[in-house]
Design a protein around this motif. Structure first.
Motif, PDB file in Angstrom:
ATOM      1  N   THR A  18       0.788  -1.229   0.000  1.00 24.81           N
ATOM      2  CA  THR A  18       0.000   0.000   0.000  1.00 24.81           C
ATOM      3  C   THR A  18       0.816   1.272   0.000  1.00 24.81           C
ATOM      4  N   THR A  64       2.350   2.301  -3.878  1.00 20.18           N
ATOM      5  CA  THR A  64       1.464   1.292  -4.445  1.00 20.18           C
ATOM      6  C   THR A  64       1.290   1.553  -5.934  1.00 20.18           C
ATOM      7  N   ALA A  75       2.680  -3.577  -4.374  1.00 20.21           N
ATOM      8  CA  ALA A  75       3.492  -2.588  -3.674  1.00 20.21           C
ATOM      9  C   ALA A  75       4.949  -2.655  -4.120  1.00 20.21           C
TER      10      ALA A  75
END
Length: 567
Positions: A49, A142, A159
């Motif tokens: 992320t 990300t 990621a």
């Protein structure tokens, strides 16, 4: 190199216009990346992320390729410089401005080439790279990539991370490496999207449970061999469409993103996952150890394990004398000659036959004038056996071995040491007596000795098989098996080895439907004997060897017992 605004990657097609498969990927790589000859460090990609980029980013200045000149400034980068450089790079990449993004790195040409290759080879037509948490000298982010290939559209989110350094002019710059694009890429690797060459082959145990090398390390080589050997004989499936790493050495990594699932095919083996798990655990941590288990009724191979798993397959490819475990075959020959388990066979501390080689027993205290064949077998008395050589003549041992299938070639379904021993001739009496106690020129594997125990238990020979008979191209051996009298005598003596003999300590917990034989084999150049053990319990027979381990009852015995308990 021109910027790719909006990034519309060209579809990789052959002259006919249809989507290419993995089998033509090498030609594609050459065509797409002609401009990259001699350039290393194509990107790398991650899967987690990040945070949104801020506004007000500076317009990136065009940079030149890094040189060997010392940086204009060696001052440490501030957190603000690192964050701003990372965000500007990710914003340019997201906008499809490969030239601008590359200019923000310390290797503009290499980066530009890799960014372009990422779009073309992986069929990525748009990217959104979102900044995330700060890292020492860099930032996590990300990537959300939109892929289009062969009528399939898909979004792939993963990621990655980058670090910021100073370039040759002293300005902050992204330190270029393949891992920036995706963490699975190494230097020289590229991402390709296409159709697999063939449908996936899933190898399973007899109950349909998938077998993998990660879970069963000893099966890694075997699984790969089975897939290659039998894929063309299985019902055809549908290859998957997806994205994978094409490595610099020409090999392919696993598929990382699937655009369309394929319909794989299954190759069912005879293995039993529960027995296999027990076998893997039993040999783990041991040096040069192997164990095999078979079904006594069919010969189906239930487990194959060896240690270390990355080394020699001591379960199937062991090629050494099996020691006293071979006395099962010798006892069958003596029973065929007219002896019974209660026949007298004196056990001496030292003895020979026909003024030949002098033999001794493992224990110098092992001797008994009124010993029987059953006592000699249970206590593993060498001299009690070799004194009976005259009963066998030139061919008696070989004839008995044939009843166990040991004089024919075996085709198990994967490479093995076949079951053909070198048998003695009438002109070599010392070889005959040596082979009677499992020494001399005999060469066996745990697979062979597990089959010997299975034949003794059932009376019938079933050549071991790892896959269905219809798949095996080579000859599958057949043999007449044992008479009911011989089979009954062997079961009695193998049971005595547990109740009153050398196998008692390790096999004492098993019931009346079990039997065993211990063994220790002397090998030239070894200070310690190899430990051997074979046994059956119910419908499962197993055999094991441990090199340089001494007595079989304490080294190989616990391995076999653990496998039989699981069966």
């Amino acid at each position: 190199m021109a910027a790719l605004v909006g990034w519309r990657g060209q579809h990789m097609r052959g002259e006919s216009g249809v989507p290419v498969t993995r089998s033509v990927k090498i030609g594609i790589v050459g065509a797409v990346f002609t401009a990259m000859v001699g350039v290393a460090g194509f990107g790398a990609y991650n899967i987690y992320t990040g945070l949104n980029a801020g506004d007000g980013l500076r317009t990136p200045a065009v940079r030149t390729q890094a040189s060997d000149a010392p940086p204009a400034s060696a001052a440490p980068l501030s957190a603000k410089e690192i964050a701003r450089t990372a965000q500007e790079f990710l914003a340019a990449w997201s906008a499809g401005d490969t030239t601008g993004a590359a200019a923000l790195t310390d290797a503009p040409y290499t980066a530009s080439t890799a960014l372009t290759a990422y779009a073309s080879g992986a069929h990525v037509d748009s990217v959104k790279a979102v900044p995330g948490a700060a890292t020492p000298g860099g930032e996590r982010f990300t990537v959300t990539a939109h892929l289009s290939y062969g009528g399939q559209n898909s979004t792939w989110t993963y990621a990655s991370s980058l670090t910021v350094t100073r370039d040759s002019t002293g300005d902050p710059a992204v330190a270029w490496s393949s891992a920036v694009l995706n963490p699975e890429l190494g230097d020289g690797d590229v991402l390709l999207t296409g159709t697999q060459d063939t449908a996936d082959v899933e190898v399973t145990d007899r109950a349909g449970n998938e077998l993998t090398g990660d879970r069963y390390p000893s099966l890694t080589r075997i699984i790969a061999d089975l897939k290659q050997r039998y894929a063309d004989q299985l019902p055809s499936g549908t290859p998957a469409v997806g994205t994978w790493v094409h490595k610099a050495d020409g090999s392919d990594g696993p598929m990382l993103h699937v655009l369309r699932k394929g319909a794989g095919v299954r190759l069912r083996t005879t293995l039993d996952s529960a027995v296999q798990s027990a076998a893997e655990k039993a040999v783990a941590g041991k040096d040069q150890a192997g164990v095999t288990a078979v079904d006594t009724r069919s010969g189906a191979v239930l487990a194959i394990a060896y240690s270390p798993a990355e080394g020699v397959d001591w379960a199937l490819m062991e090629d050494s004398a099996p020691g006293s475990t071979f006395k099962i075959v010798t006892a069958a020959a003596l029973l065929d000659s007219g002896m019974t388990p209660s026949s007298t066979a004196p056990c001496k501390a030292d003895d020979n036959y026909a003024n030949g080689r002098m033999y001794h027993n493992d224990s110098p205290t092992l001797h008994r004038a009124d010993a029987t064949l059953a006592w000699d077998f249970a206590m593993s008395c060498n001299t009690g056996f070799i004194r009976q050589a005259g009963r066998l003549g030139a061919h008696g041992l070989k004839t008995a071995a044939a009843r166990f299938g040991l004089t024919q070639e075996w085709s198990v379904g994967t490479p093995t040491l076949d079951g053909r021993p070198t048998m003695p001739s009438s002109s070599a009496p010392d070889e005959l007596t040596s082979e009677m106690i499992g020494q001399g020129e005999l060469r066996m594997s745990p697979l062979v000795m597990a089959s010997v125990a299975a034949t003794a238990a059932s009376g019938d020979f079933h050549q071991p098989l790892l896959v269905d008979r219809s798949l095996v191209a080579g000859p599958v051996a057949t043999a007449p098996g044992l008479s009911s009298r011989v089979s009954q005598g062997l079961r009695q003596m193998m049971r005595d080895a547990i109740t009153t003999g050398t196998a008692h300590g390790v096999m004492g917990r098993f019931g009346p439907d079990s039997g065993a034989k211990t063994g220790s084999a002397e090998l030239a150049g070894q200070d310690t004997t190899n430990g051997w053990f074979t046994a059956y319990a119910g419908r499962v027979a197993a055999a094991a060897v441990v090199h340089d381990a001494g007595h079989g009852n304490t080294s190989a015995g616990p391995i076999v017992a653990a496998v039989l308990a699981a069966g």
